[in-house]
Motif scaffolding. Structure first.
Motif: not given
Length: 182
Positions: A60-68, A84-96, A122-125
């Motif tokens: 039940g653990q998501s990659a997004t939860e772990v990354v955040e 630097e790590w964040l810049r290299e990550q796929p877009e789906d890891f780069r959350t608001d 940040i996408q959410e206005e």
């Protein structure tokens, strides 16, 4: 057991990780052990801790939860490495949330110009405007001239949105009576 795993992670994270990974834990204890391992390991090597967590997701653990969670710890210890790590990550890891954490980390380190760049992603206005407003307030308190120049470089709509975000975060000073219990 959880405290032991966390302390072990400070001394020998790979062995602690093998213990947690190889154990036959129920889901609740397994999650707690992974969190404690990640927390201890993250204090000495946040990148390795996050990599292990991503390779060993719990039920039940998501990659997004772990990354955040891991990224926030990493930003406190090694902001440049984390960015630097964040810049290299796929877009789906780069959350608001990661962009906001990065911007706020830079804000607290008085790196306002770069903080505004991260906040701008940040996408959410509303979240973007609140984050930019917080950066502007901090920047204005430390270097009003530079903050003013940045603010004036924004288009009118963005200036207004940031000002409105500021109004929306004010706390109320209204008082109320607490009812008497009889």
């Amino acid at each position: 057991l959880t405290s032991m795993v966390q302390m072990w992670a400070f001394q020998d994270p790979e062995s602690a990780a093998a213990f947690v990974t190889d154990g036959d834990w129920d889901a609740s204890l397994g999650k707690l052990l992974r969190e404690r391992l990640a927390g201890g390991w993250g204090n000495i090597d946040p990148e390795a801790s996050m990599k292990w967590q991503l390779e060993n997701l719990g039920e039940g653990q998501s990659a997004t939860e772990v990354v955040e969670g891991g990224f926030t710890q990493w930003m406190r210890q090694d902001p440049e490495g984390a960015r630097e790590w964040l810049r290299e990550q796929p877009e789906d890891f780069r959350t608001d949330q990661l962009y906001e954490n990065t911007a706020n980390g830079l804000r607290w380190n008085n790196e306002y110009s770069e903080a505004t760049e991260w906040a701008g992603q940040i996408q959410e206005e509303d979240a973007r405007n609140r984050t930019l407003q917080g950066i502007y307030d901090s920047w204005n308190g430390n270097d009003a001239e530079a903050a003013g120049e940045w603010f004036q470089s924004l288009d009118e709509a963005q200036q207004k949105a940031i000002q409105e975000a500021s109004v929306g975060t004010e706390t109320t000073t209204e008082t109320f009576e607490v009812p008497t219990v009889r």
